[in-house]
Design an enzyme around this catalytic site. Structure first.
Site, PDB file in Angstrom:
ATOM      1  N   ARG A 101      32.150  35.670  37.305  1.00 14.75           N
ATOM      2  CA  ARG A 101      33.078  35.126  36.300  1.00 14.75           C
ATOM      3  C   ARG A 101      33.593  33.764  36.727  1.00 14.75           C
ATOM      4  O   ARG A 101      33.715  32.853  35.912  1.00 14.75           O
ATOM      5  CB  ARG A 101      34.250  36.097  36.094  1.00 14.75           C
ATOM      6  CG  ARG A 101      33.856  37.324  35.281  1.00 14.75           C
ATOM      7  CD  ARG A 101      34.876  38.440  35.414  1.00 14.75           C
ATOM      8  NE  ARG A 101      36.184  38.089  34.925  1.00 14.75           N
ATOM      9  CZ  ARG A 101      37.305  38.744  35.242  1.00 14.75           C
ATOM     10  NH1 ARG A 101      37.254  39.787  36.053  1.00 14.75           N
ATOM     11  NH2 ARG A 101      38.450  38.371  34.750  1.00 14.75           N
ATOM     12  N   LYS A 106      47.005  33.879  32.855  1.00 13.92           N
ATOM     13  CA  LYS A 106      47.077  33.469  31.436  1.00 13.92           C
ATOM     14  C   LYS A 106      47.667  34.596  30.577  1.00 13.92           C
ATOM     15  O   LYS A 106      48.575  34.361  29.799  1.00 13.92           O
ATOM     16  CB  LYS A 106      45.674  33.118  30.900  1.00 13.92           C
ATOM     17  CG  LYS A 106      44.988  31.997  31.674  1.00 13.92           C
ATOM     18  CD  LYS A 106      43.645  31.649  31.079  1.00 13.92           C
ATOM     19  CE  LYS A 106      42.608  32.766  31.106  1.00 13.92           C
ATOM     20  NZ  LYS A 106      42.216  33.201  32.476  1.00 13.92           N
ATOM     21  N   ARG A 120      40.060  47.122  35.914  1.00 14.73           N
ATOM     22  CA  ARG A 120      39.076  46.715  34.909  1.00 14.73           C
ATOM     23  C   ARG A 120      37.687  46.717  35.540  1.00 14.73           C
ATOM     24  O   ARG A 120      37.533  46.321  36.689  1.00 14.73           O
ATOM     25  CB  ARG A 120      39.416  45.298  34.411  1.00 14.73           C
ATOM     26  CG  ARG A 120      39.880  45.256  32.988  1.00 14.73           C
ATOM     27  CD  ARG A 120      40.458  43.936  32.591  1.00 14.73           C
ATOM     28  NE  ARG A 120      39.531  42.814  32.669  1.00 14.73           N
ATOM     29  CZ  ARG A 120      39.832  41.582  32.288  1.00 14.73           C
ATOM     30  NH1 ARG A 120      41.034  41.319  31.792  1.00 14.73           N
ATOM     31  NH2 ARG A 120      38.956  40.599  32.392  1.00 14.73           N
ATOM     32  N   ARG A 137      44.820  43.931  40.330  1.00 16.76           N
ATOM     33  CA  ARG A 137      45.256  44.135  38.934  1.00 16.76           C
ATOM     34  C   ARG A 137      44.961  45.568  38.485  1.00 16.76           C
ATOM     35  O   ARG A 137      43.887  46.107  38.752  1.00 16.76           O
ATOM     36  CB  ARG A 137      44.532  43.162  38.013  1.00 16.76           C
ATOM     37  CG  ARG A 137      44.837  43.448  36.536  1.00 16.76           C
ATOM     38  CD  ARG A 137      44.500  42.309  35.621  1.00 16.76           C
ATOM     39  NE  ARG A 137      43.100  41.944  35.643  1.00 16.76           N
ATOM     40  CZ  ARG A 137      42.602  40.915  34.965  1.00 16.76           C
ATOM     41  NH1 ARG A 137      43.411  40.158  34.247  1.00 16.76           N
ATOM     42  NH2 ARG A 137      41.324  40.646  35.027  1.00 16.76           N
ATOM     43  N   ARG A 146      36.178  28.455  25.594  1.00 13.33           N
ATOM     44  CA  ARG A 146      35.634  28.586  26.944  1.00 13.33           C
ATOM     45  C   ARG A 146      34.356  27.785  27.124  1.00 13.33           C
ATOM     46  O   ARG A 146      33.782  27.789  28.218  1.00 13.33           O
ATOM     47  CB  ARG A 146      35.299  30.047  27.206  1.00 13.33           C
ATOM     48  CG  ARG A 146      36.336  30.788  28.027  1.00 13.33           C
ATOM     49  CD  ARG A 146      35.924  32.228  28.001  1.00 13.33           C
ATOM     50  NE  ARG A 146      36.271  32.938  29.176  1.00 13.33           N
ATOM     51  CZ  ARG A 146      37.274  33.811  29.233  1.00 13.33           C
ATOM     52  NH1 ARG A 146      38.044  34.019  28.215  1.00 13.33           N
ATOM     53  NH2 ARG A 146      37.492  34.473  30.349  1.00 13.33           N
TER      54      ARG A 146
HETATM   55  P1  AP5 Z   1      46.425  38.013  34.359  1.00 12.67           P
HETATM   56  O1  AP5 Z   1      47.623  37.489  33.651  1.00 12.67           O
HETATM   57  O2  AP5 Z   1      45.847  39.300  33.890  1.00 12.67           O
HETATM   58  O3  AP5 Z   1      45.325  36.847  34.481  1.00 12.67           O
HETATM   59  P2  AP5 Z   1      44.364  36.201  33.392  1.00 12.67           P
HETATM   60  O4  AP5 Z   1      44.347  34.750  33.646  1.00 12.67           O
HETATM   61  O5  AP5 Z   1      44.744  36.665  32.012  1.00 12.67           O
HETATM   62  O6  AP5 Z   1      43.006  36.862  33.888  1.00 12.67           O
HETATM   63  P3  AP5 Z   1      41.761  37.492  33.130  1.00 12.67           P
HETATM   64  O7  AP5 Z   1      40.909  38.070  34.224  1.00 12.67           O
HETATM   65  O8  AP5 Z   1      42.189  38.459  32.052  1.00 12.67           O
HETATM   66  O9  AP5 Z   1      41.114  36.263  32.509  1.00 12.67           O
HETATM   67  P4  AP5 Z   1      39.667  36.060  32.179  1.00 12.67           P
HETATM   68  O10 AP5 Z   1      39.762  34.771  31.487  1.00 12.67           O
HETATM   69  O11 AP5 Z   1      38.684  36.121  33.267  1.00 12.67           O
HETATM   70  O12 AP5 Z   1      39.276  37.385  31.371  1.00 12.67           O
HETATM   71  P5  AP5 Z   1      39.284  37.724  29.807  1.00 12.67           P
HETATM   72  O13 AP5 Z   1      39.909  39.035  29.659  1.00 12.67           O
HETATM   73  O14 AP5 Z   1      39.775  36.573  29.010  1.00 12.67           O
HETATM   74  O15 AP5 Z   1      46.799  38.138  35.926  1.00 12.67           O
HETATM   75  C1  AP5 Z   1      45.878  38.667  36.850  1.00 12.67           C
HETATM   76  C2  AP5 Z   1      46.614  39.554  37.882  1.00 12.67           C
HETATM   77  O16 AP5 Z   1      47.483  38.716  38.664  1.00 12.67           O
HETATM   78  C3  AP5 Z   1      47.521  40.625  37.240  1.00 12.67           C
HETATM   79  O17 AP5 Z   1      47.483  41.764  38.044  1.00 12.67           O
HETATM   80  C4  AP5 Z   1      48.938  40.001  37.267  1.00 12.67           C
HETATM   81  O18 AP5 Z   1      49.963  40.981  37.369  1.00 12.67           O
HETATM   82  C5  AP5 Z   1      48.854  39.123  38.523  1.00 12.67           C
HETATM   83  N1  AP5 Z   1      49.641  37.883  38.416  1.00 12.67           N
HETATM   84  C6  AP5 Z   1      49.764  37.082  37.320  1.00 12.67           C
HETATM   85  N2  AP5 Z   1      50.518  36.000  37.607  1.00 12.67           N
HETATM   86  C7  AP5 Z   1      50.839  36.108  38.927  1.00 12.67           C
HETATM   87  C8  AP5 Z   1      51.604  35.307  39.820  1.00 12.67           C
HETATM   88  N3  AP5 Z   1      52.167  34.142  39.426  1.00 12.67           N
HETATM   89  N4  AP5 Z   1      51.737  35.713  41.110  1.00 12.67           N
HETATM   90  C9  AP5 Z   1      51.166  36.882  41.527  1.00 12.67           C
HETATM   91  N5  AP5 Z   1      50.439  37.697  40.719  1.00 12.67           N
HETATM   92  C10 AP5 Z   1      50.274  37.318  39.450  1.00 12.67           C
HETATM   93  O19 AP5 Z   1      37.719  37.808  29.532  1.00 12.67           O
HETATM   94  C11 AP5 Z   1      36.928  38.888  30.013  1.00 12.67           C
HETATM   95  C12 AP5 Z   1      35.482  38.696  29.610  1.00 12.67           C
HETATM   96  O20 AP5 Z   1      35.371  38.650  28.164  1.00 12.67           O
HETATM   97  C13 AP5 Z   1      34.825  37.372  30.066  1.00 12.67           C
HETATM   98  O21 AP5 Z   1      34.324  37.483  31.379  1.00 12.67           O
HETATM   99  C14 AP5 Z   1      33.730  37.203  29.016  1.00 12.67           C
HETATM  100  O22 AP5 Z   1      32.643  38.043  29.282  1.00 12.67           O
HETATM  101  C15 AP5 Z   1      34.399  37.697  27.741  1.00 12.67           C
HETATM  102  N6  AP5 Z   1      35.092  36.627  27.010  1.00 12.67           N
HETATM  103  C16 AP5 Z   1      36.421  36.507  26.772  1.00 12.67           C
HETATM  104  N7  AP5 Z   1      36.687  35.405  26.060  1.00 12.67           N
HETATM  105  C17 AP5 Z   1      35.487  34.797  25.834  1.00 12.67           C
HETATM  106  C18 AP5 Z   1      35.110  33.594  25.174  1.00 12.67           C
HETATM  107  N8  AP5 Z   1      36.026  32.792  24.585  1.00 12.67           N
HETATM  108  N9  AP5 Z   1      33.792  33.252  25.151  1.00 12.67           N
HETATM  109  C19 AP5 Z   1      32.867  34.060  25.730  1.00 12.67           C
HETATM  110  N10 AP5 Z   1      33.155  35.200  26.392  1.00 12.67           N
HETATM  111  C20 AP5 Z   1      34.460  35.570  26.437  1.00 12.67           C
END
Ligand code: AP5
Length: 215
Positions: free
Chosen positions: A166, A13, A155, A122, A88
């Site tokens: 998660r 994402k 991270r 990552r 979410r």
């Molecule tokens: P990346 O693009 O970083 O993936 P992502 O989907 O953004 O993953 P996240 O882990 O950041 O999402 P998340 O939703 O769990 O965490 P968030 O930070 O929002 O890609 C991942 C890896 O794969 C990278 O190394 C990239 O290079 C590689 N890659 C990408 N595309 C690829 C492809 N096509 N092929 C190969 N490799 C690829 O949330 C973190 C925490 O914050 C949550 O756990 C929660 O505690 C809190 N939080 C955040 N938002 C909320 C909310 N709305 N409500 C409550 N808690 C929340």
């Protein structure tokens, strides 16, 4: 133009949202980055959110909703935004409907074993937050950011046991939103497997089909 990117942890994402937001000329609003910013700056919100994030839980709705409400009221969101990581939960989705329902929800899905591989590899720049992958998108010099020379680190919540939690939270609390948006014909499913460029081309094709970018 109010867009949502939905999908499990590690679906890509953030990777795709950065590019799409530039292409569409709208701000990318990412609750994960916003919350990590609060933790880093040591704000009250950061202090409250920290332990939830470290163990892979969702941060309570009331905290996240207030943060997003304030962000979406900013001037730069007046003509649209791309939400990454919000909503979410059902509560968050209802709040978004009140603030301004999405025009389109792009749903990126990848299977569980791929999630673990992506998050294990990552690395994030501690300076500019650029995201790399050890195999799929490596930096030119190991451990060093191509853009700003900052240090790349894993991270805290990308450790395997936290990733499992998660994913569990995602399946329980976030995945039901797929059906919600499908019922309203807002959902566009995009296969998240394949390389970063392959997924980018699939997303672009959806945006063209929706008339959001020129054909
Ligand atoms: P990346 O693009 O970083 O993936 P992502 O989907 O953004 O993953 P996240 O882990 O950041 O999402 P998340 O939703 O769990 O965490 P968030 O930070 O929002 O890609 C991942 C890896 O794969 C990278 O190394 C990239 O290079 C590689 N890659 C990408 N595309 C690829 C492809 N096509 N092929 C190969 N490799 C690829 O949330 C973190 C925490 O914050 C949550 O756990 C929660 O505690 C809190 N939080 C955040 N938002 C909320 C909310 N709305 N409500 C409550 N808690 C929340």
């Amino acid at each position: 133009m109010q867009l949502v990117l939905l999908g499990p942890p590690g679906a890509g994402k953030g990777t795709q949202a950065r590019r799409l937001a530039r292409k569409l000329g709208v701000p990318r609003v990412t609750t994960g980055d916003m919350l990590r910013g609060h933790v880093k700056e040591g704000t009250d919100l950061g202090a409250q959110a920290r332990s939830y994030m470290a163990r892979g839980d969702l941060v309570p709705d009331d905290l996240v909703v207030e943060m997003v409400r304030q962000r979406l009221e900013a001037d730069d969101c007046r003509d649209g935004f791309l939400l990454d990581g919000f909503p979410r939960t059902e509560v968050q989705a209802r709040v978004l409907d009140d603030l301004g329902p999405p025009d389109l929800v792009l749903y990126l899905d990848v299977p569980g074993d791929e999630i673990v591989r992506r998050l294990a590899g990552r690395r994030v720049c501690q300076g500019c937050q650029a995201v790399y992958h050890l195999e799929h998108d490596p930096p030119r010099r190991p451990g060093v950011c191509d853009r700003c020379g900052g240090t790349l680190e894993q991270r805290e919540d990308d450790r395997e046991e936290v990733v499992r939690e998660r994913v569990r939270r995602y399946r329980e609390q976030t995945e039901p939103l797929v059906a919600r948006y499908r019922r309203r014909s807002l959902l566009r499913e995009v296969e998240g497997t394949g390389g970063i460029e392959v997924v980018a081309r699939r997303l672009d094709a959806v945006l063209r089909a929706e008339g959001l970018v020129p054909g």
